[in-house]
Design a protein around this motif. Structure first.
Motif, PDB file in Angstrom:
ATOM      1  N   LEU A  71      93.883 -45.851 -35.815  1.00  0.00           N
ATOM      2  CA  LEU A  71      93.541 -46.894 -36.734  1.00  0.00           C
ATOM      3  C   LEU A  71      94.239 -46.567 -37.955  1.00  0.00           C
ATOM      4  O   LEU A  71      94.261 -45.339 -38.363  1.00  0.00           O
ATOM      5  CB  LEU A  71      91.924 -47.080 -36.962  1.00  0.00           C
ATOM      6  CG  LEU A  71      90.807 -47.381 -35.983  1.00  0.00           C
ATOM      7  CD1 LEU A  71      89.613 -46.858 -35.873  1.00  0.00           C
ATOM      8  CD2 LEU A  71      91.354 -48.624 -35.232  1.00  0.00           C
ATOM      9  N   GLY A  72      94.610 -47.541 -38.639  1.00  0.00           N
ATOM     10  CA  GLY A  72      94.957 -47.297 -40.061  1.00  0.00           C
ATOM     11  C   GLY A  72      94.536 -48.062 -41.172  1.00  0.00           C
ATOM     12  O   GLY A  72      93.727 -49.202 -41.010  1.00  0.00           O
ATOM     13  N   ALA A  73      94.673 -47.728 -42.423  1.00  0.00           N
ATOM     14  CA  ALA A  73      94.227 -48.647 -43.522  1.00  0.00           C
ATOM     15  C   ALA A  73      95.005 -49.823 -43.664  1.00  0.00           C
ATOM     16  O   ALA A  73      96.266 -50.127 -43.201  1.00  0.00           O
ATOM     17  CB  ALA A  73      94.377 -48.029 -44.842  1.00  0.00           C
ATOM     18  N   ALA A  74      94.264 -50.993 -43.809  1.00  0.00           N
ATOM     19  CA  ALA A  74      94.984 -52.353 -43.845  1.00  0.00           C
ATOM     20  C   ALA A  74      95.498 -52.582 -45.018  1.00  0.00           C
ATOM     21  O   ALA A  74      96.507 -53.514 -45.235  1.00  0.00           O
ATOM     22  CB  ALA A  74      93.740 -53.372 -43.544  1.00  0.00           C
ATOM     23  N   SER A  75      95.500 -51.892 -45.973  1.00  0.00           N
ATOM     24  CA  SER A  75      95.749 -51.869 -47.333  1.00  0.00           C
ATOM     25  C   SER A  75      96.828 -50.855 -47.565  1.00  0.00           C
ATOM     26  O   SER A  75      96.584 -49.716 -47.217  1.00  0.00           O
ATOM     27  CB  SER A  75      94.886 -51.937 -48.496  1.00  0.00           C
ATOM     28  OG  SER A  75      95.559 -51.688 -49.504  1.00  0.00           O
ATOM     29  N   ASP A  76      97.977 -51.138 -48.388  1.00  0.00           N
ATOM     30  CA  ASP A  76      98.883 -49.973 -48.626  1.00  0.00           C
ATOM     31  C   ASP A  76      98.427 -49.085 -49.941  1.00  0.00           C
ATOM     32  O   ASP A  76      99.140 -48.003 -50.014  1.00  0.00           O
ATOM     33  CB  ASP A  76     100.349 -50.543 -48.907  1.00  0.00           C
ATOM     34  CG  ASP A  76     100.816 -50.879 -47.333  1.00  0.00           C
ATOM     35  OD1 ASP A  76     100.535 -50.411 -46.510  1.00  0.00           O
ATOM     36  OD2 ASP A  76     101.759 -51.857 -47.635  1.00  0.00           O
ATOM     37  N   LYS A  77      97.474 -49.515 -50.406  1.00  0.00           N
ATOM     38  CA  LYS A  77      97.035 -48.855 -51.720  1.00  0.00           C
ATOM     39  C   LYS A  77      96.527 -47.381 -51.534  1.00  0.00           C
ATOM     40  O   LYS A  77      96.710 -46.628 -52.309  1.00  0.00           O
ATOM     41  CB  LYS A  77      95.968 -49.691 -52.543  1.00  0.00           C
ATOM     42  CG  LYS A  77      96.174 -50.936 -53.255  1.00  0.00           C
ATOM     43  CD  LYS A  77      95.116 -51.424 -54.042  1.00  0.00           C
ATOM     44  CE  LYS A  77      94.650 -52.534 -53.484  1.00  0.00           C
ATOM     45  NZ  LYS A  77      93.337 -52.960 -54.092  1.00  0.00           N
ATOM     46  N   LEU A  78      95.855 -47.307 -50.481  1.00  0.00           N
ATOM     47  CA  LEU A  78      95.405 -46.056 -49.915  1.00  0.00           C
ATOM     48  C   LEU A  78      95.710 -45.655 -48.646  1.00  0.00           C
ATOM     49  O   LEU A  78      95.020 -45.868 -47.664  1.00  0.00           O
ATOM     50  CB  LEU A  78      93.893 -45.641 -50.127  1.00  0.00           C
ATOM     51  CG  LEU A  78      93.342 -45.479 -51.471  1.00  0.00           C
ATOM     52  CD1 LEU A  78      91.861 -45.478 -51.416  1.00  0.00           C
ATOM     53  CD2 LEU A  78      93.853 -44.035 -52.090  1.00  0.00           C
ATOM     54  N   PRO A  79      96.969 -45.331 -48.559  1.00  0.00           N
ATOM     55  CA  PRO A  79      97.477 -45.443 -46.911  1.00  0.00           C
ATOM     56  C   PRO A  79      96.646 -44.103 -46.192  1.00  0.00           C
ATOM     57  O   PRO A  79      96.839 -42.765 -46.527  1.00  0.00           O
ATOM     58  CB  PRO A  79      99.062 -44.931 -47.347  1.00  0.00           C
ATOM     59  CG  PRO A  79      99.154 -44.350 -48.390  1.00  0.00           C
ATOM     60  CD  PRO A  79      98.003 -44.803 -49.242  1.00  0.00           C
ATOM     61  N   PHE A  80      96.064 -44.245 -45.143  1.00  0.00           N
ATOM     62  CA  PHE A  80      95.863 -43.344 -44.316  1.00  0.00           C
ATOM     63  C   PHE A  80      95.569 -43.841 -42.858  1.00  0.00           C
ATOM     64  O   PHE A  80      95.599 -44.725 -42.734  1.00  0.00           O
ATOM     65  CB  PHE A  80      94.228 -42.861 -44.710  1.00  0.00           C
ATOM     66  CG  PHE A  80      93.159 -43.731 -44.713  1.00  0.00           C
ATOM     67  CD1 PHE A  80      92.455 -43.807 -43.483  1.00  0.00           C
ATOM     68  CD2 PHE A  80      92.933 -44.860 -45.881  1.00  0.00           C
ATOM     69  CE1 PHE A  80      91.472 -44.801 -43.487  1.00  0.00           C
ATOM     70  CE2 PHE A  80      91.844 -45.627 -45.598  1.00  0.00           C
ATOM     71  CZ  PHE A  80      91.074 -45.663 -44.387  1.00  0.00           C
ATOM     72  N   SER A  81      95.365 -42.783 -42.058  1.00  0.00           N
ATOM     73  CA  SER A  81      95.096 -43.108 -40.555  1.00  0.00           C
ATOM     74  C   SER A  81      94.157 -42.372 -40.119  1.00  0.00           C
ATOM     75  O   SER A  81      93.720 -41.193 -40.549  1.00  0.00           O
ATOM     76  CB  SER A  81      96.582 -43.032 -39.880  1.00  0.00           C
ATOM     77  OG  SER A  81      96.521 -41.523 -39.790  1.00  0.00           O
ATOM     78  N   LEU A  82      93.572 -42.505 -38.787  1.00  0.00           N
ATOM     79  CA  LEU A  82      92.290 -42.162 -38.329  1.00  0.00           C
ATOM     80  C   LEU A  82      92.686 -41.989 -36.735  1.00  0.00           C
ATOM     81  O   LEU A  82      92.824 -43.340 -36.210  1.00  0.00           O
ATOM     82  CB  LEU A  82      90.889 -42.885 -38.586  1.00  0.00           C
ATOM     83  CG  LEU A  82      89.692 -42.291 -37.708  1.00  0.00           C
ATOM     84  CD1 LEU A  82      89.625 -40.692 -38.093  1.00  0.00           C
ATOM     85  CD2 LEU A  82      88.503 -42.941 -37.938  1.00  0.00           C
ATOM     86  N   THR A  83      93.363 -41.076 -36.093  1.00  0.00           N
ATOM     87  CA  THR A  83      93.529 -41.048 -34.764  1.00  0.00           C
ATOM     88  C   THR A  83      92.616 -40.417 -33.916  1.00  0.00           C
ATOM     89  O   THR A  83      92.177 -39.304 -33.953  1.00  0.00           O
ATOM     90  CB  THR A  83      94.862 -40.328 -34.545  1.00  0.00           C
ATOM     91  OG1 THR A  83      95.685 -40.880 -35.659  1.00  0.00           O
ATOM     92  CG2 THR A  83      95.527 -40.225 -33.201  1.00  0.00           C
ATOM     93  N   ALA A  84      92.284 -41.174 -32.649  1.00  0.00           N
ATOM     94  CA  ALA A  84      91.353 -40.375 -31.710  1.00  0.00           C
ATOM     95  C   ALA A  84      92.240 -39.833 -30.544  1.00  0.00           C
ATOM     96  O   ALA A  84      93.153 -40.604 -30.068  1.00  0.00           O
ATOM     97  CB  ALA A  84      90.432 -41.366 -31.147  1.00  0.00           C
ATOM     98  N   THR A  85      92.173 -38.727 -30.261  1.00  0.00           N
ATOM     99  CA  THR A  85      92.940 -38.304 -28.958  1.00  0.00           C
ATOM    100  C   THR A  85      91.869 -38.140 -27.580  1.00  0.00           C
ATOM    101  O   THR A  85      90.726 -37.412 -28.181  1.00  0.00           O
ATOM    102  CB  THR A  85      93.736 -37.033 -29.248  1.00  0.00           C
ATOM    103  OG1 THR A  85      92.606 -35.928 -29.612  1.00  0.00           O
ATOM    104  CG2 THR A  85      94.757 -37.067 -30.263  1.00  0.00           C
ATOM    105  N   ILE A  86      92.238 -38.542 -26.633  1.00  0.00           N
ATOM    106  CA  ILE A  86      91.366 -38.333 -25.572  1.00  0.00           C
ATOM    107  C   ILE A  86      91.895 -37.449 -24.694  1.00  0.00           C
ATOM    108  O   ILE A  86      93.364 -37.633 -23.929  1.00  0.00           O
ATOM    109  CB  ILE A  86      91.022 -39.992 -24.890  1.00  0.00           C
ATOM    110  CG1 ILE A  86      90.665 -40.802 -26.102  1.00  0.00           C
ATOM    111  CG2 ILE A  86      89.965 -40.014 -23.869  1.00  0.00           C
ATOM    112  CD1 ILE A  86      90.627 -42.225 -25.624  1.00  0.00           C
TER     113      ILE A  86
END
Length: 130
Positions: A71-86
């Protein structure tokens, strides 16, 4: 800033967890108890807000069947991602770990590190609710 949750074992198959994590409606089940808002805004987007924090809009950005959901931020103002590894453990269990990556200045990183660490630990700890 890079943060990671502890790896949690879930008594569900990797494919079950993967399918749950690509369905953005399911993230409401993972949220902390102090959630103030949760709204699905598109098939790949949702907005959530925790009490006392600004609302965040997340978008499903990347997926690899049964092993990764990003998942990633929908806005470029605060760029970040959240990744789930399974990782598959058996036919009926898997291990899930969350990784947060964000580009923040030093001051902002200092302010958000604790709350974000707690947040991803809560999400990981609630995986069994899916």
């Amino acid at each position: 800033m890079n943060l990671e949750s502890k790896k949690v074992t879930v008594e569900k198959s990797a494919s079950y967890i993967f399918n749950a994590l690509i369905d953005v409606k399911q993230y409401e089940k993972l949220m902390p108890e102090n959630i103030a808002k949760f709204e699905v805004t598109a098939p790949t987007d949702f907005i959530f807000g925790l009490k006392g924090m600004p609302e965040i809009k997340l978008r499903l950005k990347e997926q690899t069947p049964n092993s990764l959901v990003k998942l990633g931020a929908a806005s470029d103002k605060l760029p970040f991602s959240l990744t789930a590894t399974i990782d598959t453990l058996t036919d009926e269990s898997c291990a899930v770990q969350l990784f947060f990556e964000g580009e923040f200045n030093a001051m902002m990183a200092m302010m958000v590190k604790g709350p974000i660490s707690n947040f991803i630990e809560t999400l990981a700890g609630n995986m069994h609710k899916l």
